[in-house]
Scaffold this motif. Structure first.
Motif, short mmCIF file in Angstrom:
data_model
loop_
_atom_site.label_atom_id
_atom_site.label_comp_id
_atom_site.label_asym_id
_atom_site.label_seq_id
_atom_site.Cartn_x
_atom_site.Cartn_y
_atom_site.Cartn_z
N LEU A 69 0.86 -1.19 0.00
CA LEU A 69 0.00 0.00 0.00
C LEU A 69 0.89 1.24 0.00
CD1 LEU A 69 -2.71 -1.36 2.45
CD2 LEU A 69 -2.82 -1.21 -0.04
N THR A 70 0.70 2.17 0.91
CA THR A 70 1.50 3.40 0.91
C THR A 70 2.98 3.07 1.11
OG1 THR A 70 -0.38 4.61 1.83
CG2 THR A 70 1.78 5.67 1.96
N CYS A 71 3.80 3.60 0.24
CA CYS A 71 5.25 3.38 0.26
C CYS A 71 5.83 3.70 1.64
CB CYS A 71 5.88 4.27 -0.80
SG CYS A 71 7.67 4.39 -0.76
N GLY A 72 6.70 2.84 2.13
CA GLY A 72 7.32 3.05 3.44
C GLY A 72 8.10 4.34 3.53
N ALA A 73 8.72 4.76 2.43
CA ALA A 73 9.45 6.04 2.43
C ALA A 73 8.49 7.19 2.66
CB ALA A 73 10.21 6.21 1.11
N VAL A 74 7.30 7.10 2.09
CA VAL A 74 6.27 8.14 2.26
C VAL A 74 5.73 8.12 3.69
CG1 VAL A 74 4.01 8.95 1.48
CG2 VAL A 74 5.70 8.15 -0.19
N THR A 75 5.49 6.94 4.23
CA THR A 75 4.98 6.88 5.61
C THR A 75 6.00 7.44 6.58
OG1 THR A 75 5.66 4.58 5.91
CG2 THR A 75 3.40 4.96 5.19
N SER A 76 7.28 7.23 6.31
CA SER A 76 8.30 7.80 7.18
C SER A 76 8.37 9.31 7.07
CB SER A 76 9.67 7.17 6.93
OG SER A 76 9.73 5.91 7.57
N MET A 77 8.11 9.85 5.88
CA MET A 77 8.02 11.30 5.76
C MET A 77 6.89 11.82 6.64
SD MET A 77 8.80 12.56 1.85
CE MET A 77 7.31 11.90 1.17
N ALA A 78 5.77 11.10 6.64
CA ALA A 78 4.62 11.51 7.47
C ALA A 78 4.97 11.44 8.96
CB ALA A 78 3.41 10.63 7.16
N MET A 79 5.66 10.38 9.35
CA MET A 79 6.06 10.26 10.76
C MET A 79 7.00 11.40 11.15
SD MET A 79 6.53 6.19 11.51
CE MET A 79 6.95 5.54 9.89
N ALA A 80 7.98 11.68 10.30
CA ALA A 80 8.95 12.74 10.59
C ALA A 80 8.26 14.11 10.65
CB ALA A 80 10.06 12.75 9.55
N ALA A 81 7.35 14.36 9.72
CA ALA A 81 6.64 15.64 9.70
C ALA A 81 5.83 15.82 10.98
CB ALA A 81 5.73 15.72 8.48
N SER A 82 5.18 14.75 11.41
CA SER A 82 4.40 14.82 12.65
C SER A 82 5.29 15.03 13.86
CB SER A 82 3.57 13.54 12.81
OG SER A 82 2.63 13.44 11.77
N ASP A 89 1.08 17.77 22.78
CA ASP A 89 0.21 17.90 23.95
C ASP A 89 -1.14 17.22 23.67
OD1 ASP A 89 -1.36 18.64 26.11
OD2 ASP A 89 -1.06 20.79 25.85
N PRO A 90 -1.38 16.05 24.26
CA PRO A 90 -2.64 15.35 24.02
C PRO A 90 -3.88 16.13 24.47
CG PRO A 90 -1.09 13.94 25.21
CD PRO A 90 -0.50 15.31 25.15
N GLU A 91 -3.70 17.08 25.36
CA GLU A 91 -4.82 17.89 25.84
C GLU A 91 -5.14 19.05 24.90
OE1 GLU A 91 -6.50 16.81 28.49
OE2 GLU A 91 -5.03 15.16 28.55
N ASN A 92 -4.22 19.35 23.98
CA ASN A 92 -4.40 20.49 23.08
C ASN A 92 -3.88 20.09 21.71
OD1 ASN A 92 -4.44 22.91 21.74
ND2 ASN A 92 -2.80 23.83 22.91
N CYS A 93 -4.75 19.63 20.86
CA CYS A 93 -4.36 19.16 19.53
C CYS A 93 -4.31 20.30 18.51
CB CYS A 93 -5.32 18.08 19.06
SG CYS A 93 -5.36 16.64 20.11
N SER A 94 -3.71 21.39 18.89
CA SER A 94 -3.72 22.59 18.06
C SER A 94 -2.90 22.45 16.77
CB SER A 94 -3.20 23.78 18.86
OG SER A 94 -1.86 23.56 19.26
N THR A 95 -2.02 21.50 16.70
CA THR A 95 -1.17 21.36 15.51
C THR A 95 -1.65 20.30 14.54
OG1 THR A 95 0.28 19.89 16.79
CG2 THR A 95 0.92 22.22 16.66
N LYS A 96 -2.73 19.61 14.86
CA LYS A 96 -3.20 18.51 14.02
C LYS A 96 -3.43 18.95 12.58
CE LYS A 96 -7.17 16.73 15.01
NZ LYS A 96 -8.29 15.94 15.52
N GLY A 97 -4.12 20.04 12.38
CA GLY A 97 -4.41 20.51 11.03
C GLY A 97 -3.16 20.87 10.25
#
Length: 154
Positions: A69-82, A89-97
Motif C-alpha cells: 500500500l502506501t510506500c514506506g518512504a512516504v509513511t516515514s516522511m509523514a512520521m517525521a513531519a508529525s 500535547d494530548p490535551e491540546n491538539c492545536s497542531t493537528k491541522g
C-alpha cells in the motif's frame, strides 16, 4: 547504524542531504527497510534515538506491513513531519491541522515526482512498468524531507 555513519561523517555540523543519501546503500545492506532508512537518517534532526525510530518504522516496509500500500518512504516522511510539527500535547491538539497539511504537501511532492505513493504501483507489480525502485523512493523522500522539513541544501 546511521548514527555511527553520521558521527564519522560530521563531528560538529549537520549532514547535508547528499551525505544522508550516501547512507542508503549502507543501511539497505544492513537490512533496513525503506521506512527505517528514511526515518533513521534524520534521527539527529528529529531529536530522537535512532533505535527508537528504527523500532517505530519497522512494520511500515513493503508498503505498510508488506501489503504493498502506501510506500514506506512516504509513511516515514509523514512520521517525521508529525514528530517535527506536533505540539505533543494530548490535551491540546492545536497542531493537528498543520501536521496533516504538511504531510499532504510532502506526499504530493513525492507523487508528482514519481507518479504514485503506492508501493505496488511504484514497483510496477500490476503493469510491469516500474515507476521508481526502492532506493530511488528512499532518495526522493530523504531529499524532500531535507528541503521541506529541515531547510537543508544538497
Amino acid at each position: 547504524m546511521a548514527e555511527e555513519y553520521q558521527r564519522e561523517e560530521a563531528a560538529d555540523r549537520v549532514l547535508t542531504i547528499e551525505e544522508r543519501v550516501r547512507m542508503i546503500p549502507i543501511l539497505h545492506r544492513k537490512g533496513y527497510t525503506c521506512a527505517q532508512t528514511v526515518l533513521c537518517v534524520y534521527a539527529d534532526l528529529l531529536g530522537m534515538d535512532e533505535r527508537d525510530l528504527f523500532r517505530i518504522s519497522e512494520g511500515f516496509g513493503g508498503g505498510m506491513g508488506g501489503m504493498m500500500l502506501t510506500c514506506g518512504a512516504v509513511t516515514s516522511m509523514a512520521m517525521a513531519a508529525s514528530l517535527k510539527n506536533s505540539c505533543g500535547d494530548p490535551e491540546n491538539c492545536s497542531t493537528k491541522g498543520s501536521s496533516i497539511r504538511l504531510v499532504k504537501r510532502l506526499a504530493t511532492q513525492f507523487q508528482e515526482k514519481n507518479g504514485s505513493v503506492i508501493c505496488r504501483e511504484l514497483k510496477g507489480m500490476d503493469t510491469g512498468k516500474v515507476l521508481r525502485d526502492c532506493p530511488g523512493c528512499i532518495e526522493d523522500a530523504i531529499r524532500i524531507m531535507g528541503r521541506e522539513l529541515f531547510g537543508l541544501e544538497s
